[in-house]
Design a protein around this motif. Structure first.
Motif, PDB file in Angstrom:
ATOM      1  N   ASN A   1      12.707 -17.008  -5.424  1.00 18.78           N
ATOM      2  CA  ASN A   1      14.057 -16.814  -5.940  1.00 18.78           C
ATOM      3  C   ASN A   1      14.969 -16.075  -4.968  1.00 18.78           C
ATOM      4  OD1 ASN A   1      13.198 -17.936  -8.446  1.00 18.78           O
ATOM      5  ND2 ASN A   1      12.302 -15.965  -8.959  1.00 18.78           N
ATOM      6  N   ASP A   2      14.430 -15.540  -3.883  1.00 22.93           N
ATOM      7  CA  ASP A   2      15.208 -14.756  -2.921  1.00 22.93           C
ATOM      8  C   ASP A   2      15.475 -15.600  -1.687  1.00 22.93           C
ATOM      9  OD1 ASP A   2      16.329 -12.910  -1.216  1.00 22.93           O
ATOM     10  OD2 ASP A   2      14.700 -11.463  -1.356  1.00 22.93           O
ATOM     11  N   THR A   3      16.695 -16.121  -1.546  1.00 27.51           N
ATOM     12  CA  THR A   3      17.019 -17.012  -0.423  1.00 27.51           C
ATOM     13  C   THR A   3      17.061 -16.271   0.912  1.00 27.51           C
ATOM     14  OG1 THR A   3      19.387 -16.747  -0.813  1.00 27.51           O
ATOM     15  CG2 THR A   3      18.303 -18.627  -1.857  1.00 27.51           C
ATOM     16  N   LEU A   4      17.176 -14.936   0.895  1.00 27.29           N
ATOM     17  CA  LEU A   4      17.194 -14.164   2.136  1.00 27.29           C
ATOM     18  C   LEU A   4      15.814 -13.659   2.522  1.00 27.29           C
ATOM     19  CD1 LEU A   4      20.460 -12.111   1.575  1.00 27.29           C
ATOM     20  CD2 LEU A   4      20.154 -14.189   2.910  1.00 27.29           C
ATOM     21  N   GLY A   5      14.847 -13.823   1.668  1.00 27.54           N
ATOM     22  CA  GLY A   5      13.504 -13.350   1.987  1.00 27.54           C
ATOM     23  C   GLY A   5      12.454 -14.091   1.211  1.00 27.54           C
ATOM     24  N   LEU A   6      12.337 -15.399   1.458  1.00 24.52           N
ATOM     25  CA  LEU A   6      11.321 -16.185   0.757  1.00 24.52           C
ATOM     26  C   LEU A   6       9.931 -15.618   1.018  1.00 24.52           C
ATOM     27  CD1 LEU A   6      12.709 -19.720   1.622  1.00 24.52           C
ATOM     28  CD2 LEU A   6      12.937 -18.520  -0.540  1.00 24.52           C
ATOM     29  N   LEU A   7       9.680 -15.238   2.255  1.00 29.34           N
ATOM     30  CA  LEU A   7       8.441 -14.578   2.653  1.00 29.34           C
ATOM     31  C   LEU A   7       8.859 -13.367   3.468  1.00 29.34           C
ATOM     32  CD1 LEU A   7       5.102 -15.331   3.397  1.00 29.34           C
ATOM     33  CD2 LEU A   7       6.262 -15.068   5.556  1.00 29.34           C
ATOM     34  N   LYS A   8       8.317 -12.208   3.154  1.00 31.40           N
ATOM     35  CA  LYS A   8       8.768 -10.987   3.831  1.00 31.40           C
ATOM     36  C   LYS A   8       7.593 -10.059   4.069  1.00 31.40           C
ATOM     37  CE  LYS A   8      12.629  -9.491   2.114  1.00 31.40           C
ATOM     38  NZ  LYS A   8      13.643  -8.788   1.310  1.00 31.40           N
ATOM     39  N   ILE A   9       7.530  -9.519   5.289  1.00 32.03           N
ATOM     40  CA  ILE A   9       6.569  -8.476   5.621  1.00 32.03           C
ATOM     41  C   ILE A   9       7.385  -7.262   6.056  1.00 32.03           C
ATOM     42  CG2 ILE A   9       4.678  -7.779   7.136  1.00 32.03           C
ATOM     43  CD1 ILE A   9       3.970 -10.757   7.392  1.00 32.03           C
ATOM     44  N   SER A  10       7.131  -6.119   5.411  1.00 32.25           N
ATOM     45  CA  SER A  10       7.937  -4.922   5.660  1.00 32.25           C
ATOM     46  C   SER A  10       7.057  -3.724   5.946  1.00 32.25           C
ATOM     47  CB  SER A  10       8.806  -4.606   4.443  1.00 32.25           C
ATOM     48  OG  SER A  10       9.602  -5.705   4.096  1.00 32.25           O
ATOM     49  N   LYS A  11       7.625  -2.778   6.701  1.00 37.75           N
ATOM     50  CA  LYS A  11       7.003  -1.469   6.906  1.00 37.75           C
ATOM     51  C   LYS A  11       8.047  -0.452   6.494  1.00 37.75           C
ATOM     52  CE  LYS A  11       4.456   1.440   9.966  1.00 37.75           C
ATOM     53  NZ  LYS A  11       3.328   1.340  10.846  1.00 37.75           N
ATOM     54  N   GLY A  12       7.768   0.262   5.405  1.00 37.60           N
ATOM     55  CA  GLY A  12       8.772   1.159   4.842  1.00 37.60           C
ATOM     56  C   GLY A  12       9.950   0.343   4.339  1.00 37.60           C
ATOM     57  N   ASN A  13      11.148   0.703   4.751  1.00 38.63           N
ATOM     58  CA  ASN A  13      12.347  -0.044   4.358  1.00 38.63           C
ATOM     59  C   ASN A  13      12.779  -1.063   5.402  1.00 38.63           C
ATOM     60  OD1 ASN A  13      12.620   1.349   1.932  1.00 38.63           O
ATOM     61  ND2 ASN A  13      13.749   3.003   2.910  1.00 38.63           N
ATOM     62  N   ASN A  14      11.978  -1.241   6.455  1.00 36.84           N
ATOM     63  CA  ASN A  14      12.331  -2.156   7.540  1.00 36.84           C
ATOM     64  C   ASN A  14      11.570  -3.464   7.426  1.00 36.84           C
ATOM     65  OD1 ASN A  14      13.985  -0.167   8.797  1.00 36.84           O
ATOM     66  ND2 ASN A  14      12.143   0.767   9.649  1.00 36.84           N
ATOM     67  N   ASP A  15      12.304  -4.567   7.438  1.00 35.13           N
ATOM     68  CA  ASP A  15      11.674  -5.884   7.448  1.00 35.13           C
ATOM     69  C   ASP A  15      11.168  -6.186   8.853  1.00 35.13           C
ATOM     70  OD1 ASP A  15      12.344  -6.187   4.807  1.00 35.13           O
ATOM     71  OD2 ASP A  15      14.137  -7.386   5.213  1.00 35.13           O
ATOM     72  N   ILE A  16       9.875  -6.432   8.981  1.00 39.88           N
ATOM     73  CA  ILE A  16       9.275  -6.750  10.267  1.00 39.88           C
ATOM     74  C   ILE A  16       9.356  -8.251  10.529  1.00 39.88           C
ATOM     75  CG2 ILE A  16       7.117  -6.727  11.570  1.00 39.88           C
ATOM     76  CD1 ILE A  16       6.376  -4.219   9.980  1.00 39.88           C
ATOM     77  N   PHE A  17       9.142  -9.027   9.473  1.00 39.95           N
ATOM     78  CA  PHE A  17       9.141 -10.485   9.585  1.00 39.95           C
ATOM     79  C   PHE A  17       9.640 -11.046   8.257  1.00 39.95           C
ATOM     80  CE2 PHE A  17       7.025 -14.544   8.756  1.00 39.95           C
ATOM     81  CZ  PHE A  17       7.356 -15.264   9.879  1.00 39.95           C
TER      82      PHE A  17
ATOM     83  N   ASN B   1       0.837  -1.197   0.000  1.00 33.11           N
ATOM     84  CA  ASN B   1       0.000   0.000   0.000  1.00 33.11           C
ATOM     85  C   ASN B   1       0.874   1.250   0.000  1.00 33.11           C
ATOM     86  OD1 ASN B   1       0.943   0.180   2.607  1.00 33.11           O
ATOM     87  ND2 ASN B   1      -1.049   0.073   3.593  1.00 33.11           N
ATOM     88  N   GLY B   2       2.145   1.101  -0.288  1.00 34.48           N
ATOM     89  CA  GLY B   2       3.080   2.208  -0.301  1.00 34.48           C
ATOM     90  C   GLY B   2       3.851   2.345   0.998  1.00 34.48           C
ATOM     91  N   ILE B   3       3.319   1.806   2.071  1.00 31.71           N
ATOM     92  CA  ILE B   3       4.000   1.837   3.376  1.00 31.71           C
ATOM     93  C   ILE B   3       4.323   0.422   3.828  1.00 31.71           C
ATOM     94  CG2 ILE B   3       3.795   2.491   5.799  1.00 31.71           C
ATOM     95  CD1 ILE B   3       1.825   4.691   4.850  1.00 31.71           C
ATOM     96  N   ASN B   4       3.313  -0.418   3.869  1.00 32.76           N
ATOM     97  CA  ASN B   4       3.489  -1.810   4.270  1.00 32.76           C
ATOM     98  C   ASN B   4       3.520  -2.693   3.029  1.00 32.76           C
ATOM     99  OD1 ASN B   4       3.154  -1.132   7.084  1.00 32.76           O
ATOM    100  ND2 ASN B   4       0.995  -0.874   6.623  1.00 32.76           N
ATOM    101  N   SER B   5       4.280  -3.785   3.112  1.00 30.11           N
ATOM    102  CA  SER B   5       4.313  -4.701   1.978  1.00 30.11           C
ATOM    103  C   SER B   5       4.435  -6.140   2.460  1.00 30.11           C
ATOM    104  CB  SER B   5       5.459  -4.370   1.026  1.00 30.11           C
ATOM    105  OG  SER B   5       6.701  -4.564   1.650  1.00 30.11           O
ATOM    106  N   PHE B   6       3.942  -7.026   1.638  1.00 23.91           N
ATOM    107  CA  PHE B   6       3.996  -8.469   1.856  1.00 23.91           C
ATOM    108  C   PHE B   6       4.504  -9.072   0.567  1.00 23.91           C
ATOM    109  CE2 PHE B   6       1.970 -12.544   1.045  1.00 23.91           C
ATOM    110  CZ  PHE B   6       2.332 -13.257   2.174  1.00 23.91           C
ATOM    111  N   SER B   7       5.525  -9.919   0.647  1.00 23.08           N
ATOM    112  CA  SER B   7       6.042 -10.529  -0.574  1.00 23.08           C
ATOM    113  C   SER B   7       6.418 -11.981  -0.339  1.00 23.08           C
ATOM    114  CB  SER B   7       7.253  -9.756  -1.105  1.00 23.08           C
ATOM    115  OG  SER B   7       8.320  -9.814  -0.192  1.00 23.08           O
ATOM    116  N   VAL B   8       6.225 -12.761  -1.367  1.00 21.54           N
ATOM    117  CA  VAL B   8       6.657 -14.153  -1.413  1.00 21.54           C
ATOM    118  C   VAL B   8       7.470 -14.283  -2.685  1.00 21.54           C
ATOM    119  CG1 VAL B   8       5.934 -16.554  -1.548  1.00 21.54           C
ATOM    120  CG2 VAL B   8       4.555 -14.925  -0.247  1.00 21.54           C
ATOM    121  N   ASN B   9       8.771 -14.572  -2.533  1.00 21.09           N
ATOM    122  CA  ASN B   9       9.663 -14.664  -3.676  1.00 21.09           C
ATOM    123  C   ASN B   9      10.496 -15.938  -3.568  1.00 21.09           C
ATOM    124  OD1 ASN B   9      11.584 -14.421  -5.675  1.00 21.09           O
ATOM    125  ND2 ASN B   9      12.005 -12.279  -5.280  1.00 21.09           N
TER     126      ASN B   9
END
Length: 66
Positions: free
Chosen positions: A45-61, A35-43
């Motif tokens: 191909n990314d061994t450091l972030g297969l599943l990632k929840i972020s707020k801004g530039n900070n990874d929360i989980f 939504n421009g601030i929070n993000s959820f991603s499943v990648n």
């Protein structure tokens, strides 16, 4: 033609789902919703972030390959 449509387009990495402002993308790099601030991603191909929840530039989980 059917081989191209089913084998490469529908089941392959050519298919992508996007919206106008890129708040939702689903393609060969996985799924990303933001939504421009929070993000959820499943990648897968990314061994450091297969599943990632972020707020801004900070990874929360995140889940990595370890």
């Amino acid at each position: 033609m059917a081989d191209t449509i089913v084998g490469k387009f529908i089941l392959g990495e050519t298919l992508g789902i996007y919206n106008n402002n890129d708040s939702l993308t689903f393609d060969a790099n996985g799924l990303k919703i933001t939504n421009g601030i929070n993000s959820f991603s499943v990648n897968p191909n990314d061994t450091l972030g297969l599943l990632k929840i972020s707020k801004g530039n900070n990874d929360i989980f995140y889940v990595d390959d370890n």
